[in-house]
Enzyme design. Sequence first.
Site, PDB file in Angstrom:
ATOM      1  N   HIS A  47       6.932   7.966 -26.542  1.00 13.33           N
ATOM      2  CA  HIS A  47       5.525   7.779 -26.899  1.00 13.33           C
ATOM      3  C   HIS A  47       4.731   9.022 -26.503  1.00 13.33           C
ATOM      4  CE1 HIS A  47       5.538   3.616 -28.429  1.00 13.33           C
ATOM      5  NE2 HIS A  47       6.660   3.569 -27.727  1.00 13.33           N
ATOM      6  N   TYR A  58       8.422   4.155 -15.427  1.00 11.18           N
ATOM      7  CA  TYR A  58       7.103   4.779 -15.564  1.00 11.18           C
ATOM      8  C   TYR A  58       6.781   5.642 -14.350  1.00 11.18           C
ATOM      9  CZ  TYR A  58       5.835   1.687 -19.517  1.00 11.18           C
ATOM     10  OH  TYR A  58       5.760   1.044 -20.723  1.00 11.18           O
TER      11      TYR A  58
END
EC number: 1.11.1.-
Length: 327
Positions: free
Chosen positions: A51, A318
């Site tokens: 992304h 993350y």
Amino acid sequence: MPRRSLFALSLLTVGLLAAPPASAEDASTAEQTIDVMNALFGKHPGVRANHAKGTVVEGSFTPSPEAASLSKASLFKGPAVPVTARFSNATGVPAIPDGSPDANPHGLAVRFKLPDGDMDVVVNALKFFPVATGEEFRDLLTAVSKSGPDAGKPTPLETFVASHPAAGKAGGTAKTPTSLARQTFNGINAFVLVDAAGKRRPFRWRFVPVDGEELMPPDEAAKQSPTFLMDEIRTRIGKAPAAYRVEAQLAEAGDPTDDATKPWPEDRKSVVLGTLTLTKPVADSLEAEKTLLFMPNALVDGVEVSDDPLIDARVQAYAISFGRRSQ
């Protein structure tokens, strides 16, 4: 399933950046996942490895009257609260064309700025995920990386899909929209709403465009400008707000909360929790997104994680991602 579409669907959960790979003996599952993504997409310092391409906007969230009956969260109690959101394309290729099949699923991450702390929600256009655990996600990416044109038959990817049926189907649930304001975004993971009396209701997020979903045929999407979605959403909300109904799809007895490959039936009750209204593109989006880290477990009292193992897998990845891309 064609390698191209599975390649696109399998790159959803983590926004990761290049770094020297850890040794096989010492690397965690999250680190191994990041390393495979770097191998698939190349190293692009300063941006996410998945992304990677996106744009940052701002707006507000206004809760519905019904929301407070389901959750004691401050998000649902008072007036509108400010939000920062980031739209994105799949893959770790910063210049991927918005209309490419590999840019699906498009993602939406939202930060609600509340008096008792920020709360993050990360959703995407898939209706369900290709795998159920972080280990399976790593293995899927590894299979993709080993299934080039010279790979023997059956390829590692074909073998993986044969034993993981959702992996061959999930990618087909995400299509290119005419606008990011006309895309439905789904929460693949289950979370839990907790009300003032302590009653717990498992749910999944759903962001439904107020103007309705409008999808584009692949051949038409291929004709568009490489930046048509990112340009259009910024132009659109610079003129008029883009709004989404924020819904909670409520689980019923027997609905699995620990397996993101299994969508709940469409007839499950959905409650409108409020309206997300996006009103302003951030002037320097590239600079703004450098410091943004959206964490699926960044919640406030009244919203909790479920037993879905992918939530923790995403959180770990993350965190590693942010550390690497901030170096």
